[in-house]
Design an enzyme around this catalytic site. Structure first.
Site, PDB file in Angstrom:
ATOM      1  N   ARG A 196       4.327   2.791  -1.163  1.00 47.65           N
ATOM      2  CA  ARG A 196       3.259   3.745  -0.835  1.00 47.65           C
ATOM      3  C   ARG A 196       2.031   3.599  -1.730  1.00 47.65           C
ATOM      4  O   ARG A 196       1.189   4.503  -1.798  1.00 47.65           O
ATOM      5  CB  ARG A 196       3.780   5.189  -0.876  1.00 47.65           C
ATOM      6  CG  ARG A 196       4.961   5.441   0.078  1.00 47.65           C
ATOM      7  CD  ARG A 196       5.266   6.908   0.240  1.00 47.65           C
ATOM      8  NE  ARG A 196       4.164   7.624   0.870  1.00 47.65           N
ATOM      9  CZ  ARG A 196       3.925   7.658   2.180  1.00 47.65           C
ATOM     10  NH1 ARG A 196       4.707   6.975   3.013  1.00 47.65           N
ATOM     11  NH2 ARG A 196       2.915   8.340   2.657  1.00 47.65           N
ATOM     12  N   LEU A 197       1.887   2.453  -2.368  1.00 48.67           N
ATOM     13  CA  LEU A 197       0.702   2.188  -3.183  1.00 48.67           C
ATOM     14  C   LEU A 197      -0.337   1.470  -2.323  1.00 48.67           C
ATOM     15  O   LEU A 197      -0.719   0.323  -2.581  1.00 48.67           O
ATOM     16  CB  LEU A 197       1.083   1.370  -4.422  1.00 48.67           C
ATOM     17  CG  LEU A 197       1.982   2.096  -5.421  1.00 48.67           C
ATOM     18  CD1 LEU A 197       2.375   1.174  -6.564  1.00 48.67           C
ATOM     19  CD2 LEU A 197       1.272   3.342  -5.964  1.00 48.67           C
TER      20      LEU A 197
END
Length: 221
Positions: A196-197
């Site tokens: 989720r970066l």
């Protein structure tokens, strides 16, 4: 020849940051849009249009983006066409501020756009309407969009009524059908990353006296 799977992998892994994008977000969009089409994204022209009228209640639906270059539309933005009596058209008349979203899941990409919506000139709508398939032209005449329809049989009967009316002659554009285009003030490009970066780049349009341009910055995921 590059395989489709190799192209998708390369595009998903391509860098995204303020240093790797175009200075003009419309050029960056055209780059991504072309890549989505080449990679085989299903209907890359589908975009979510969000509007709100004077009551402030938001409403959203999917519409089709009409590429200005492909359709000969002299605008620097995002055109679409619709029934001029539809809820979205009424909301745009009350409040021309709107937002668009493209989501190309195959590539892990999303583009968000916010700005002001303008009507396209009638002659532009006429020209585009003339390029539509006959069935779509007849449907535009037959359908009182978003009003109660009664039955599908009644709707199809109206299509046949207009087919007879316009037999052996060009079908004109209905007076309640036309085009709009969104002039962007903000554009955000989003690329999926692990954990989720995700990578996000935001463009903002500055309009100081005497000119202005686009700034761009990285946003946290």
């Amino acid at each position: 020849m590059e395989r489709a799977s190799d192209l998708v992998t390369a595009l998903r892994e391509a860098p995204l940051g303020p240093e790797s994008v175009e200075a003009d977000p419309l050029r960056q969009f055209r780059r991504w849009y072309g890549e989505a089409a080449r990679a085989g994204v299903l209907q890359p022209d589908a975009m979510h249009l969000a509007t709100a009228g004077q009551d402030g209640k938001p409403s959203g639906r999917m519409v089709l983006y009409k590429d200005p270059g492909e359709h000969g539309l002299a605008v620097q933005g995002f055109p679409f066409f619709t029934n001029l009596g539809s809820p979205k058209a009424r909301q745009i008349k009350e409040n021309p501020e709107a937002a668009l979203t493209f989501h190309w899941a195959l590539l892990g990409r999303q583009v968000r756009i916010a700005g002001r919506v303008h009507r396209l000139p009638a002659e532009v709508s006429d020209r585009y309407f003339a390029t539509r398939p006959e069935g779509s032209q007849l449907g535009a005449w037959a359908s009182p969009q978003s009003e109660e329809a009664g039955s599908r049989e009644a709707l199809l009967a109206r299509v046949e009524q207009f087919r007879r009316e316009f037999a052996a002659k060009p079908i004109p554009r209905p007076p309640d059908w036309g085009g709009f285009w969104l002039e962007p003030r903000e554009m955000e490009f989003w690329q999926h990353r692990d954990d989720r970066l995700h990578d996000r780049v935001l463009y903002l349009l500055a309009r100081p006296a005497g000119g202005g341009g686009w700034s761009r910055r990285r946003l946290a995921p």
